[in-house]
Structure formats: structure tokens, C-alpha cells
Write a protein that holds these residues in place. Structure first.
Motif, PDB file in Angstrom:
ATOM      1  N   THR A  82       0.832  -1.207   0.000  1.00  0.00           N
ATOM      2  CA  THR A  82       0.000   0.000   0.000  1.00  0.00           C
ATOM      3  C   THR A  82       0.865   1.255   0.000  1.00  0.00           C
ATOM      4  N   ARG A  83       1.930   1.237   0.769  1.00  0.00           N
ATOM      5  CA  ARG A  83       2.835   2.383   0.784  1.00  0.00           C
ATOM      6  C   ARG A  83       3.440   2.622  -0.603  1.00  0.00           C
ATOM      7  N   GLU A  84       3.752   1.535  -1.300  1.00  0.00           N
ATOM      8  CA  GLU A  84       4.268   1.690  -2.664  1.00  0.00           C
ATOM      9  C   GLU A  84       3.200   2.312  -3.557  1.00  0.00           C
ATOM     10  N   LYS A  97      11.742   8.451  -0.017  1.00  0.00           N
ATOM     11  CA  LYS A  97      10.560   8.399   0.835  1.00  0.00           C
ATOM     12  C   LYS A  97      10.148   6.961   1.140  1.00  0.00           C
ATOM     13  N   LEU A  98      10.407   6.057   0.205  1.00  0.00           N
ATOM     14  CA  LEU A  98      10.132   4.646   0.479  1.00  0.00           C
ATOM     15  C   LEU A  98      11.082   4.111   1.541  1.00  0.00           C
ATOM     16  N   CYS A  99      12.358   4.395   1.381  1.00  0.00           N
ATOM     17  CA  CYS A  99      13.348   3.915   2.348  1.00  0.00           C
ATOM     18  C   CYS A  99      13.075   4.462   3.738  1.00  0.00           C
ATOM     19  N   ALA A 100      12.583   5.698   3.806  1.00  0.00           N
ATOM     20  CA  ALA A 100      12.274   6.294   5.102  1.00  0.00           C
ATOM     21  C   ALA A 100      11.159   5.543   5.819  1.00  0.00           C
ATOM     22  N   GLN A 101      10.335   4.814   5.061  1.00  0.00           N
ATOM     23  CA  GLN A 101       9.268   3.996   5.641  1.00  0.00           C
ATOM     24  C   GLN A 101       9.676   2.520   5.713  1.00  0.00           C
ATOM     25  N   ASN A 102      10.961   2.256   5.465  1.00  0.00           N
ATOM     26  CA  ASN A 102      11.507   0.898   5.433  1.00  0.00           C
ATOM     27  C   ASN A 102      10.821   0.042   4.377  1.00  0.00           C
ATOM     28  N   VAL A 103      10.476   0.665   3.259  1.00  0.00           N
ATOM     29  CA  VAL A 103       9.951  -0.039   2.095  1.00  0.00           C
ATOM     30  C   VAL A 103      11.103  -0.188   1.105  1.00  0.00           C
ATOM     31  N   GLN A 104      11.563  -1.420   0.944  1.00  0.00           N
ATOM     32  CA  GLN A 104      12.785  -1.661   0.151  1.00  0.00           C
ATOM     33  C   GLN A 104      12.481  -2.313  -1.195  1.00  0.00           C
ATOM     34  N   ILE A 105      11.254  -2.214  -1.670  1.00  0.00           N
ATOM     35  CA  ILE A 105      10.853  -2.858  -2.918  1.00  0.00           C
ATOM     36  C   ILE A 105      11.745  -2.445  -4.085  1.00  0.00           C
ATOM     37  N   TRP A 106      12.126  -1.173  -4.110  1.00  0.00           N
ATOM     38  CA  TRP A 106      12.861  -0.632  -5.253  1.00  0.00           C
ATOM     39  C   TRP A 106      14.347  -0.416  -4.975  1.00  0.00           C
ATOM     40  N   THR A 107      14.810  -0.745  -3.803  1.00  0.00           N
ATOM     41  CA  THR A 107      16.190  -0.416  -3.422  1.00  0.00           C
ATOM     42  C   THR A 107      17.228  -1.163  -4.243  1.00  0.00           C
ATOM     43  N   ASP A 108      16.947  -2.392  -4.638  1.00  0.00           N
ATOM     44  CA  ASP A 108      17.962  -3.215  -5.290  1.00  0.00           C
ATOM     45  C   ASP A 108      18.445  -2.649  -6.622  1.00  0.00           C
ATOM     46  N   TRP A 139      19.760  12.141  -4.208  1.00  0.00           N
ATOM     47  CA  TRP A 139      19.565  12.766  -5.515  1.00  0.00           C
ATOM     48  C   TRP A 139      20.465  12.111  -6.566  1.00  0.00           C
ATOM     49  N   LEU A 140      21.692  11.776  -6.167  1.00  0.00           N
ATOM     50  CA  LEU A 140      22.654  11.175  -7.100  1.00  0.00           C
ATOM     51  C   LEU A 140      22.341   9.720  -7.411  1.00  0.00           C
ATOM     52  N   TRP A 141      21.890   8.966  -6.391  1.00  0.00           N
ATOM     53  CA  TRP A 141      21.821   7.519  -6.540  1.00  0.00           C
ATOM     54  C   TRP A 141      20.438   6.915  -6.318  1.00  0.00           C
ATOM     55  N   GLY A 142      19.469   7.687  -5.846  1.00  0.00           N
ATOM     56  CA  GLY A 142      18.180   7.100  -5.486  1.00  0.00           C
ATOM     57  C   GLY A 142      17.089   7.220  -6.522  1.00  0.00           C
ATOM     58  N   VAL A 198       6.675   4.486 -24.450  1.00  0.00           N
ATOM     59  CA  VAL A 198       7.744   3.925 -25.276  1.00  0.00           C
ATOM     60  C   VAL A 198       8.944   4.860 -25.346  1.00  0.00           C
ATOM     61  N   ALA A 199       8.685   6.161 -25.389  1.00  0.00           N
ATOM     62  CA  ALA A 199       9.773   7.127 -25.539  1.00  0.00           C
ATOM     63  C   ALA A 199      10.685   7.190 -24.323  1.00  0.00           C
ATOM     64  N   GLU A 200      10.218   6.711 -23.163  1.00  0.00           N
ATOM     65  CA  GLU A 200      11.001   6.854 -21.944  1.00  0.00           C
ATOM     66  C   GLU A 200      11.411   5.527 -21.305  1.00  0.00           C
ATOM     67  N   LEU A 201      11.161   4.423 -21.968  1.00  0.00           N
ATOM     68  CA  LEU A 201      11.487   3.123 -21.385  1.00  0.00           C
ATOM     69  C   LEU A 201      12.963   2.997 -21.035  1.00  0.00           C
ATOM     70  N   ASP A 202      13.832   3.488 -21.908  1.00  0.00           N
ATOM     71  CA  ASP A 202      15.270   3.340 -21.681  1.00  0.00           C
ATOM     72  C   ASP A 202      15.774   4.176 -20.514  1.00  0.00           C
ATOM     73  N   SER A 203      14.970   5.119 -20.052  1.00  0.00           N
ATOM     74  CA  SER A 203      15.366   5.963 -18.921  1.00  0.00           C
ATOM     75  C   SER A 203      14.885   5.401 -17.588  1.00  0.00           C
ATOM     76  N   MET A 204      14.133   4.314 -17.616  1.00  0.00           N
ATOM     77  CA  MET A 204      13.554   3.743 -16.402  1.00  0.00           C
ATOM     78  C   MET A 204      14.474   2.665 -15.829  1.00  0.00           C
ATOM     79  N   ALA A 205      14.548   2.599 -14.509  1.00  0.00           N
ATOM     80  CA  ALA A 205      15.307   1.524 -13.861  1.00  0.00           C
ATOM     81  C   ALA A 205      14.737   0.169 -14.248  1.00  0.00           C
ATOM     82  N   LEU A 206      13.421   0.104 -14.394  1.00  0.00           N
ATOM     83  CA  LEU A 206      12.736  -1.108 -14.818  1.00  0.00           C
ATOM     84  C   LEU A 206      11.467  -0.687 -15.552  1.00  0.00           C
ATOM     85  N   PRO A 207      11.310  -1.102 -16.819  1.00  0.00           N
ATOM     86  CA  PRO A 207      10.065  -0.768 -17.531  1.00  0.00           C
ATOM     87  C   PRO A 207       8.869  -1.331 -16.773  1.00  0.00           C
TER      88      PRO A 207
END
Length: 327
Positions: A82-84, A97-108, A139-142, A198-207
Motif C-alpha cells: 500500500t505504501r508503494e 521516501k520509500l526507504c524512510a518507511q523501510n519499504v525496500q521494494i525498489w532499493t535493489d 539525488w545522485l543515486w536514489g 515507449v519514448a522513456e522506457l530506456d530511462s527507467m530503472a525497470l520498464p
């Protein structure tokens, strides 16, 4: 060689045999899991782990009476899911903001990039803590790029400024548009939230995996069909199904509609080859019990829900089953 399971088809629990009660919805999931593990096409995938998969599957859940599709054969951490979902609705793409709630779904995903580019073998816990405590580091890595929430509430547009040049226009808030269209034109076939830009898929960590949501109104009830192009049935599905149902319930409340059905449709539905222990353990269990969701209040808009607004009762799952995530 990978594990194989007995081909014996699961039967309904003894408590249901001989009774005119409906089959527990979760058997749809367990039957699909068994079918994939026994008959799925073994494939080499993006992660290198390997999967067994089928193409095309559907699971349907009736949301009447506040019912929610929480798996009972293992614990599902619905508050994390739900937090995600609430984070998606903000349009944010940084994991801070996810990490601050200990939600690590996207951290990897950003963690893998950080390790690869810096050579620093930092632990996941230390990386997450630094993301929370250091705004510059976050800002650099998250940042994940223009993933789900960005497309949902700020789909990019561009407008001409002359001489073949364009500038960025006002982003499109698909979620807000769908809420309004459900209220003003409930019979429309265009109540859609789309994440596959489609135009932004390559900019996403995961489509986007859960890419297309289509809402439908009939007899005063709101249903939603999710098309998910790729689904990790062992780990990801439980969160995807919960979020689909939760979003449908939220939209129904905002539009003065009753909940209808949550319909999940998967394209490539797979189990990872290193999830054999998870599969065996879960197929050995029988689903039982039902979870119910009530809202503590009716927020002013679809964007104003908080985790405290979600109250789940009747959920008594069996133990959590751990399994590795393929990045």
C-alpha cells in the motif's frame, strides 16, 4: 537439474468437500503456480536466473462486501504494498521516501547501479540508510527514472515553439482524468491508466510490469482489469493483486460507486528456477479465511489517502515464505 513436483492435482480442503460453498479464490493462483512449474516453458531471462513461464493467464476476484485478495498460503505484507501504491500516486521517482518507511521494494535497482559504478560493496541496509540521511546522495543515486508514478500523474507532453523546436508542456495526470471521466461518463471505454511510455522506457530503472489499468462501470459497480506484461508469480503477484484491488476500492470510493471485480491478466507469467522451495512449500498449503478492507475515512481526493486510512480485518495467513529477488 531443477526441482520437479508431483503432478497430483490439488483438491479442495476437507472442510469444503461435500458443501455448497464456493471454492476459495486462491485456488486460481495455486493451480496456475502448479501448471507453470510442471508445464511451463523453460527460458533464459533478463536476470540470467532462468524461469518457467506461460503466456496468458487471468485471475478474477469479487470485491463485494469489502473482500480483498490477500494470499493466505503465505503472509503478504499489504502495508508495504500500500505504501508503494500511495508513493506511485505522488508521482515521485526517488526511493528516499520509500526507504524512510523501510519499504525496500525498489532499493535493489539503484543499489546495483551504485555498486557497479563506484565499486563500493556497500550493504543494502547501509545504502538505504544513507539514502534517507543524505539528500545529495539520494539525488545522485536514489532516482529510478520516469517509472510508474511519473507516467500515471505527469505523462510528459511537448509543445512547438517555432523553427522545429519544442519545449516541455504541462504533464498529463491520467489518474485525475480517469476519476473525472468515471464521474462524468461512466459508460466510456476509455477509463485507462497507462504506464508504458515507449519514448522513456530506456530511462527507467525497470520498464513497467503492471502497465495498463482499465476501469469499467456496470450496475453502479466499479471493476478494474490490469494487464501485466511480466509477472513473477512467486513473489510479485501478491503485491500486484493487492494493489490492483486497493486502487479499485479507492477509485470506487471517490466516484461513489460500489466495488465490482479486480481482474488480473498476465502476459509472461513465470516462476524463477531458484524458487523451487517456495513453490513446493506453497503448493503444500491450503488457502483458508478471508481478508476485509475498510477505509477509516473518505479523503478529499484520490491523492490524499494515507496508510492509516486502510484497515484490514480477518487476515490470518500462514507463515511467510522467503525467496530471492532476481534483479
Amino acid at each position: 537439474m531443477t526441482e520437479t513436483l508431483s503432478p497430483a492435482k490439488p483438491t479442495a480442503p476437507a472442510s469444503l468437500q461435500g458443501e455448497a460453498r464456493p471454492r476459495h479464490w486462491e485456488w486460481q493462483y495455486l493451480d496456475l503456480m502448479r501448471h507453470i512449474w510442471e508445464h511451463g516453458d523453460e527460458r533464459v531471462d533478463r536476470t540470467g536466473v532462468g524461469t518457467r513461464s506461460v503466456f496468458g493467464a487471468t485471475i478474477r476476484f469479487d470485491l463485494a462486501g469489502g473482500a480483498m485478495p490477500l494470499l493466505t498460503t503465505k503472509r503478504v505484507y499489504w502495508k508495504t504494498a500500500t505504501r508503494e501504491l500511495l508513493w506511485f500516486l505522488t508521482g515521485d521517482t526517488n526511493i528516499r521516501k520509500l526507504c524512510a518507511q523501510n519499504v525496500q521494494i525498489w532499493t535493489d535497482w539503484p543499489l546495483e547501479r551504485y555498486r557497479r559504478e563506484t565499486g563500493d560493496a556497500i550493504t543494502r541496509e547501509a545504502f538505504s540508510q544513507r539514502i534517507v540521511e543524505d539528500a545529495t546522495f539520494a539525488w545522485l543515486w536514489g532516482d529510478l527514472g520516469p517509472v510508474y508514478g511519473k507516467q500515471w500523474v505527469d505523462w510528459p507532453t511537448y509543445e512547438p515553439v517555432g523553427e522545429g523546436l519544442f519545449r516541455k508542456g504541462v504533464g498529463i495526470n491520467q489518474v485525475a482524468q480517469v476519476v473525472e471521466s468515471l464521474k462524468s461518463n461512466p459508460g466510456s471505454r476509455r477509463h485507462i491508466i497507462e504506464g508504458w511510455n515507449v519514448a522513456e522506457l530506456d530511462s527507467m530503472a525497470l520498464p513497467p510490469c503492471h502497465k495498463t489499468y482499465q476501469f469499467h462501470v456496470a450496475d453502479g459497480k466499479l471493476s478494474c482489469l490490469l494487464y501485466q506484461r511480466s509477472c513473477d508469480l512467486g513473489l510479485g503477484f501478491a503485491f500486484n493483486m493487492w494493489s490492483l484491488a486497493a486502487l479499485t476500492r479507492m477509485m470506487a470510493q471517490q466516484c461513489n460507486l460500489e466495488p465490482g471485480h479486480a481482474v488480473w491478466t498476465g502476459g509472461d507469467v513465470h516462476l524463477y528456477l531458484n524458487h523451487g522451495a517456495l513453490v513446493e512449500e506453497q503448493l503444500a498449503r491450503e488457502p483458508a479465511g478471508d481478508a476485509t478492507l475498510t477505509f477509516a475515512r473518505r479523503p478529499a481526493s484520490i491523492f490524499d489517502y494515507a496508510i492509516e486510512d486502510f484497515e484490514v480485518t480477518g487476515y490470518a495467513p500462514q507463515a511467510h515464505i522467503a525467496a530471492p529477488v532476481a534483479v
